[in-house]
Design a protein around this motif. Structure first.
Motif, PDB file in Angstrom:
ATOM      1  N   ASP A 596       0.808  -1.228   0.000  1.00  0.00           N
ATOM      2  CA  ASP A 596       0.000   0.000   0.000  1.00  0.00           C
ATOM      3  C   ASP A 596       0.837   1.273   0.000  1.00  0.00           C
ATOM      4  OD1 ASP A 596      -2.543  -1.081  -0.242  1.00  0.00           O
ATOM      5  OD2 ASP A 596      -2.724  -1.429   1.916  1.00  0.00           O
ATOM      6  N   GLU A 597       2.039   1.192  -0.517  1.00  0.00           N
ATOM      7  CA  GLU A 597       2.852   2.393  -0.715  1.00  0.00           C
ATOM      8  C   GLU A 597       2.514   2.969  -2.086  1.00  0.00           C
ATOM      9  OE1 GLU A 597       6.530   0.140   1.532  1.00  0.00           O
ATOM     10  OE2 GLU A 597       5.888  -0.256  -0.524  1.00  0.00           O
ATOM     11  N   LYS A 598       2.367   4.260  -2.149  1.00  0.00           N
ATOM     12  CA  LYS A 598       2.026   4.897  -3.419  1.00  0.00           C
ATOM     13  C   LYS A 598       3.296   5.373  -4.114  1.00  0.00           C
ATOM     14  CE  LYS A 598      -1.367   7.882  -5.600  1.00  0.00           C
ATOM     15  NZ  LYS A 598      -2.518   8.795  -5.411  1.00  0.00           N
ATOM     16  N   LEU A 599       3.412   5.049  -5.389  1.00  0.00           N
ATOM     17  CA  LEU A 599       4.550   5.473  -6.190  1.00  0.00           C
ATOM     18  C   LEU A 599       4.084   6.509  -7.201  1.00  0.00           C
ATOM     19  CD1 LEU A 599       6.037   1.932  -6.992  1.00  0.00           C
ATOM     20  CD2 LEU A 599       6.281   3.275  -4.908  1.00  0.00           C
ATOM     21  N   TRP A 600       4.912   7.499  -7.448  1.00  0.00           N
ATOM     22  CA  TRP A 600       4.567   8.525  -8.434  1.00  0.00           C
ATOM     23  C   TRP A 600       5.797   8.861  -9.256  1.00  0.00           C
ATOM     24  CZ3 TRP A 600       6.896  13.462  -7.909  1.00  0.00           C
ATOM     25  CH2 TRP A 600       7.542  13.686  -6.679  1.00  0.00           C
ATOM     26  N   GLY A 601       5.573   9.418 -10.429  1.00  0.00           N
ATOM     27  CA  GLY A 601       6.687   9.655 -11.336  1.00  0.00           C
ATOM     28  C   GLY A 601       6.709  11.047 -11.929  1.00  0.00           C
ATOM     29  N   ARG A 602       7.886  11.436 -12.371  1.00  0.00           N
ATOM     30  CA  ARG A 602       8.100  12.677 -13.125  1.00  0.00           C
ATOM     31  C   ARG A 602       9.025  12.372 -14.291  1.00  0.00           C
ATOM     32  NH1 ARG A 602       4.865  17.123 -12.816  1.00  0.00           N
ATOM     33  NH2 ARG A 602       4.504  17.775 -10.652  1.00  0.00           N
ATOM     34  N   LYS A 603       8.759  12.971 -15.416  1.00  0.00           N
ATOM     35  CA  LYS A 603       9.625  12.795 -16.576  1.00  0.00           C
ATOM     36  C   LYS A 603      10.533  14.006 -16.690  1.00  0.00           C
ATOM     37  CE  LYS A 603       9.495  10.938 -21.271  1.00  0.00           C
ATOM     38  NZ  LYS A 603      10.513  11.747 -21.897  1.00  0.00           N
ATOM     39  N   TYR A 604      11.820  13.753 -16.679  1.00  0.00           N
ATOM     40  CA  TYR A 604      12.821  14.803 -16.857  1.00  0.00           C
ATOM     41  C   TYR A 604      13.692  14.412 -18.045  1.00  0.00           C
ATOM     42  CZ  TYR A 604      11.432  16.346 -12.206  1.00  0.00           C
ATOM     43  OH  TYR A 604      10.711  16.787 -11.126  1.00  0.00           O
ATOM     44  N   GLY A 605      13.627  15.205 -19.108  1.00  0.00           N
ATOM     45  CA  GLY A 605      14.357  14.868 -20.319  1.00  0.00           C
ATOM     46  C   GLY A 605      13.861  13.554 -20.879  1.00  0.00           C
ATOM     47  N   GLU A 606      14.778  12.604 -21.077  1.00  0.00           N
ATOM     48  CA  GLU A 606      14.423  11.301 -21.636  1.00  0.00           C
ATOM     49  C   GLU A 606      14.131  10.259 -20.560  1.00  0.00           C
ATOM     50  OE1 GLU A 606      17.211  10.300 -25.063  1.00  0.00           O
ATOM     51  OE2 GLU A 606      18.250  11.967 -24.098  1.00  0.00           O
ATOM     52  N   ASN A 607      14.174  10.656 -19.298  1.00  0.00           N
ATOM     53  CA  ASN A 607      14.094   9.677 -18.216  1.00  0.00           C
ATOM     54  C   ASN A 607      12.878   9.901 -17.329  1.00  0.00           C
ATOM     55  OD1 ASN A 607      16.706   8.611 -18.957  1.00  0.00           O
ATOM     56  ND2 ASN A 607      17.595  10.419 -17.978  1.00  0.00           N
ATOM     57  N   GLN A 608      12.332   8.793 -16.832  1.00  0.00           N
ATOM     58  CA  GLN A 608      11.276   8.870 -15.831  1.00  0.00           C
ATOM     59  C   GLN A 608      11.874   8.568 -14.466  1.00  0.00           C
ATOM     60  OE1 GLN A 608       7.595   6.093 -15.212  1.00  0.00           O
ATOM     61  NE2 GLN A 608       6.889   7.950 -16.204  1.00  0.00           N
ATOM     62  N   ARG A 647       3.240  11.092   2.736  1.00  0.00           N
ATOM     63  CA  ARG A 647       2.908  10.532   4.042  1.00  0.00           C
ATOM     64  C   ARG A 647       3.967  10.893   5.073  1.00  0.00           C
ATOM     65  NH1 ARG A 647       1.677   4.288   3.831  1.00  0.00           N
ATOM     66  NH2 ARG A 647       3.365   4.234   2.295  1.00  0.00           N
ATOM     67  N   ARG A 648       3.536  10.963   6.310  1.00  0.00           N
ATOM     68  CA  ARG A 648       4.469  11.162   7.419  1.00  0.00           C
ATOM     69  C   ARG A 648       4.900   9.793   7.915  1.00  0.00           C
ATOM     70  NH1 ARG A 648       4.754  16.185   9.674  1.00  0.00           N
ATOM     71  NH2 ARG A 648       3.243  17.736   8.935  1.00  0.00           N
ATOM     72  N   ARG A 649       6.126   9.429   7.641  1.00  0.00           N
ATOM     73  CA  ARG A 649       6.670   8.169   8.118  1.00  0.00           C
ATOM     74  C   ARG A 649       8.188   8.303   8.173  1.00  0.00           C
ATOM     75  NH1 ARG A 649       5.926   3.310   3.875  1.00  0.00           N
ATOM     76  NH2 ARG A 649       7.489   2.404   5.261  1.00  0.00           N
ATOM     77  N   PRO A 650       8.859   7.511   8.967  1.00  0.00           N
ATOM     78  CA  PRO A 650      10.323   7.629   9.066  1.00  0.00           C
ATOM     79  C   PRO A 650      10.982   7.468   7.698  1.00  0.00           C
ATOM     80  CG  PRO A 650       9.469   6.202  10.794  1.00  0.00           C
ATOM     81  CD  PRO A 650       8.331   6.471   9.861  1.00  0.00           C
ATOM     82  N   GLY A 651      11.953   8.302   7.427  1.00  0.00           N
ATOM     83  CA  GLY A 651      12.663   8.241   6.149  1.00  0.00           C
ATOM     84  C   GLY A 651      14.148   8.013   6.337  1.00  0.00           C
ATOM     85  N   LEU A 652      14.501   7.197   7.335  1.00  0.00           N
ATOM     86  CA  LEU A 652      15.915   6.997   7.669  1.00  0.00           C
ATOM     87  C   LEU A 652      16.640   6.092   6.693  1.00  0.00           C
ATOM     88  CD1 LEU A 652      15.664   6.606  11.555  1.00  0.00           C
ATOM     89  CD2 LEU A 652      16.435   8.601  10.264  1.00  0.00           C
ATOM     90  N   TRP A 653      15.891   5.465   5.771  1.00  0.00           N
ATOM     91  CA  TRP A 653      16.454   4.538   4.784  1.00  0.00           C
ATOM     92  C   TRP A 653      17.237   3.453   5.515  1.00  0.00           C
ATOM     93  CZ3 TRP A 653      18.830   6.501  -0.476  1.00  0.00           C
ATOM     94  CH2 TRP A 653      18.903   5.443  -1.382  1.00  0.00           C
ATOM     95  N   ASN A 654      18.553   3.364   5.305  1.00  0.00           N
ATOM     96  CA  ASN A 654      19.319   2.274   5.909  1.00  0.00           C
ATOM     97  C   ASN A 654      20.084   2.704   7.161  1.00  0.00           C
ATOM     98  OD1 ASN A 654      18.649   0.285   3.926  1.00  0.00           O
ATOM     99  ND2 ASN A 654      20.113   1.227   2.530  1.00  0.00           N
ATOM    100  N   TRP A 655      19.789   3.879   7.692  1.00  0.00           N
ATOM    101  CA  TRP A 655      20.597   4.407   8.784  1.00  0.00           C
ATOM    102  C   TRP A 655      20.725   3.406   9.939  1.00  0.00           C
ATOM    103  CZ3 TRP A 655      23.417   8.942   9.224  1.00  0.00           C
ATOM    104  CH2 TRP A 655      23.985   9.180  10.467  1.00  0.00           C
ATOM    105  N   ASN A 656      19.615   2.794  10.318  1.00  0.00           N
ATOM    106  CA  ASN A 656      19.629   1.872  11.456  1.00  0.00           C
ATOM    107  C   ASN A 656      19.761   0.408  11.037  1.00  0.00           C
ATOM    108  OD1 ASN A 656      19.296   3.936  13.388  1.00  0.00           O
ATOM    109  ND2 ASN A 656      17.081   3.936  13.067  1.00  0.00           N
ATOM    110  N   LEU A 657      20.036   0.175   9.753  1.00  0.00           N
ATOM    111  CA  LEU A 657      20.139  -1.188   9.244  1.00  0.00           C
ATOM    112  C   LEU A 657      21.587  -1.533   8.914  1.00  0.00           C
ATOM    113  CD1 LEU A 657      17.138  -1.246   6.743  1.00  0.00           C
ATOM    114  CD2 LEU A 657      17.162  -2.058   9.097  1.00  0.00           C
ATOM    115  N   ARG A 658      21.824  -2.837   8.766  1.00  0.00           N
ATOM    116  CA  ARG A 658      23.102  -3.298   8.229  1.00  0.00           C
ATOM    117  C   ARG A 658      22.892  -3.483   6.732  1.00  0.00           C
ATOM    118  NH1 ARG A 658      24.612  -8.500   7.211  1.00  0.00           N
ATOM    119  NH2 ARG A 658      26.842  -8.832   6.835  1.00  0.00           N
ATOM    120  N   LEU A 659      23.397  -2.569   5.943  1.00  0.00           N
ATOM    121  CA  LEU A 659      23.171  -2.594   4.499  1.00  0.00           C
ATOM    122  C   LEU A 659      23.680  -3.895   3.893  1.00  0.00           C
ATOM    123  CD1 LEU A 659      22.373  -1.172   1.828  1.00  0.00           C
ATOM    124  CD2 LEU A 659      24.682  -0.222   1.779  1.00  0.00           C
TER     125      LEU A 659
END
Length: 660
Positions: A596-608, A647-659
């Motif tokens: 249930d995560e929403k994904l959205w896109g933007r086109k910049y030049g030749e790339n999305q 959405r308001r949710r933590p955005g720490l990515w991998n900060w607290n993880l072992r990548l």
């Protein structure tokens, strides 16, 4: 037994993820074989090889005049530099591979330190995608560059024309395609800490997505079909700088390796002999890949690589599950052999099974399925043949395996050399915030640094006196067809007084003939993750480096502590899950993930650019980063589509993880 080399023809480069696949490539008379070790490989899900195994296999291949390339195309974390150093040392001493395939610039330094005598090949994950970058790669010692799969034949010709002396290109001719441009996908890492840049991708693009919340219908809107140039290799074969045809598939079995290698050797060597072309295509049809197409190779006849309604699973579609509560079976479209491996359904979905065939089943017969209650597939689930062990091929492999047993292998010995690290930069000065926007006037303010993305089609309207104070960011992906426009845009900014640039691929240094008086930083999309790589960036002329934002907190701090250049970090903003050349989302359209995560896109030049509906945000870690010595903190701004709310949710990515 040796085989004759074919120096005037492109090499056929075959994949090998385990011993049997390696031997299948030898049996198919490949010109070269590429494989990975059990560490630092971009296909960590393959079995891969130990040093001792690879030493014996390499000797066997060399006896037949077959080259061996070792893929070390992984991003190195700061605490892995010593391990990577001794691995390269042992390869150079005990295995003697003909080439190393790398993406992380740190391996350039490691290869030099151990006096590695073979070639260096630049992985497609390094994203060298435009002609001006080839000379930069040449300066670092790369003799071959692996081309992005997204290039058409005209773009390949542009790259070929820019090849420095002593360099050649490698082009994919067959195998899986990714939705994202190689080296520009953070999807798996952002959603779960398993990085595609480190060979751990869980393939979120292959999953089912919905266009509306609550919708029952879902499709594989990002799942790509396979690439197969097949007969179009005739067009590719007349470009002399393309010295190698690459078959993707290090997670595939020996059947796939033998069939694809044999087919492309036939297409290269005997394409004009009556009937051989048809035989080669038949082999490719039974190679057990996904449905395939020519993708973008012919610019006037591009194929859209996504078919959300068709079958995109790997393997040959045998049929569908039939029956009910008491009996489940499939009626195969072709005969099944003892040892065949069948996949029911798709990985990550309920009822997914891998089933080994125990006895032969004729075409049209019944193959009964047995499954635990919790793994019972539903009627109608697709069944795919994903691996086959034909008696003739297995006999060849067994014969080679017996010969392999006679090969002498070196005794395992630890490395003896001492890794030399660059001298850390002495940190000084107060850190600054940098606000990065798409339009002039939308980023930065009093006491802050202003940064703008360069747009060659629509130059930013900036007051003459302000141009020199702005940080100008280059796109992470630049294609051959637009490189001339990029060159003109950069030259125009330089004439107007621009002096500060952030380059998002090391190869973009090729746009700057004169570096005196300029401040050029390696951007976060350069995926620089360790001090050794920073040292190589310094050799190219960079003034500073932004750390890869997918690092863990521990890695962020170690990166700054050992860096020989000033460092910066992305602190907050909209970071893309992926950058692609495939347009999937319409303007303003979103997709809903299985979670249930929403994904959205933007086109910049030749790339999305594909974004999640929450921001990357490590602002709470700012004090730690400041103490570590970070000099710039970037805040990335994006214009949201109408109706989109983050959405308001933590955005720490991998900060607290072992990548991983």
């Amino acid at each position: 037994m040796t085989r004759e080399a074919t120096p005037d023809l492109p090499m056929i480069l075959s994949p090998a993820g385990d011993r049997d696949s390696f031997l299948a490539a030898i049996a198919a008379e490949a010109d070269a074989i590429y494989c990975g070790l059990k560490a630092f490989s971009a296909r960590m899900e393959a079995d891969n090889f130990s040093i001792t195994e690879l030493a014996a296999l390499t000797s066997l291949a060399h006896d037949r005049n077959i080259r061996v390339y070792v893929a070390l195309n992984n991003e190195i974390k700061p605490d892995e530099m010593e391990k990577a150093f001794h691995l390269v040392e042992r390869l150079a001493r005990d295995v003697l591979p003909d080439a190393l395939i790398v993406q992380d610039p740190a391996f350039v330094s490691l290869a030099r330190q151990v006096d590695y005598a073979g070639e260096l090949h630049l992985s497609t994950l390094a994203n060298l995608s435009f002609p001006e970058g080839l000379a930069v790669a040449g300066k670092l010692g790369f003799s071959r560059v692996v081309m992005p799969r997204e290039l058409d034949v005209d773009a390949l010709r542009l790259m070929a024309a820019a090849c420095p002396e002593g360099m050649n290109l490698e082009a994919f001719v067959h195998g899986a395609l990714c939705y994202a441009v190689s080296g520009r996908c953070y999807w798996s890492s952002y959603l779960g800490g398993k990085s595609g840049l480190r060979g751990r991708c869980v393939q979120p693009c292959r999953r089912l997505y919905r266009k509306k919340k609550g919708a029952a219908e879902a499709g594989r809107y990002f799942s790509m079909q396979d690439l197969s140039l097949d007969v179009l290799t005739k067009v590719l074969g007349v470009i002399p700088e393309v010295g190698c045809w690459k078959i993707e598939g290090r997670k595939k079995g020996p059947h796939y390796v033998h069939y694809t290698t044999t087919a492309y050797r036939m297409l290269r060597d005997e394409r004009d002999i009556l009937g051989r072309k048809k035989d080669a295509l038949a082999l490719l049809d039974m190679a057990l890949g996904r449905p395939s197409m020519h993708y973008r190779f012919l610019p006037h006849r591009p194929w859209h690589p996504v078919s959300s309604e068709g079958e995109t699973g790997s393997g040959f579609l045998l049929g569908r599950v039939k029956g009910g509560a008491k009996e489940l079976f499939i009626v195969p479209r072709i005969p099944l052999l003892a040892g065949d491996l069948i996949r029911i359904g798709y990985e990550g979905e309920g009822g997914h099974l891998l089933v080994r065939v125990r006895r032969s089943i004729p075409k049209g017969g019944k193959f009964h399925l047995k499954a635990d209650r919790g793994k019972r597939p539903g009627a109608g689930a697709a069944a795919f043949l994903v691996d086959r062990r034909e008696p003739e091929l297995m006999a060849q492999i067994q014969g080679l395996a017996q010969e392999l047993e006679t090969m002498e292998t070196p005794e395992p010995r630890p490395g003896t050399r001492q890794l030399v690290l660059p001298r850390p930069f002495k940190k000084s000065g107060a850190p600054r915030d940098m606000f990065l926007g798409r339009k002039s006037g939308s980023a930065g303010g009093r006491g802050q640094e202003t940064a703008l993305w360069v747009d060659p089609e629509r130059p930013a309207k900036v007051a003459p006196g302000a141009v020199a104070h702005i940080w100008w960011w280059l796109d992470p992906v630049i294609w051959p067809e637009s490189s001339e426009n990029w060159k003109k845009a950069i030259e125009g900014l330089l004439r107007r007084g621009a002096r500060r640039f952030v380059l998002n691929a090391p190869w973009q240094m090729g746009f700057f003939d004169k570096k005196e008086g300029l401040e050029l930083w390696a951007g976060p999309f350069c995926n620089v993750a360790n001090p050794l790589a920073v040292g190589v960036m310094g050799d190219l002329g960079f003034s500073g480096v932004f750390a890869s934002p997918e690092l863990s907190g521990e890695d962020f701090l170690a990166f700054a502590a050992g860096s020989p250049l000033p460092v910066g970090a992305v602190l907050s903003g909209c970071w893309p899950l992926a950058i692609s050349r495939v347009g999937v989302l319409e303007p303003g359209e979103g997709m809903i993930s299985p979670m249930d995560e929403k994904l959205w896109g933007r086109k910049y030049g030749e790339n999305q650019w594909l974004f999640p509906d929450w921001q990357y945000d490590i602002r709470e870690k700012r004090a730690e980063l400041e103490r570590a010595g970070y000099r710039y903190f970037v805040h990335m701004e994006e214009i949201l589509p109408k109706g989109m709310e983050l959405r308001r949710r933590p955005g720490l990515w991998n900060w607290n993880l072992r990548l991983l």
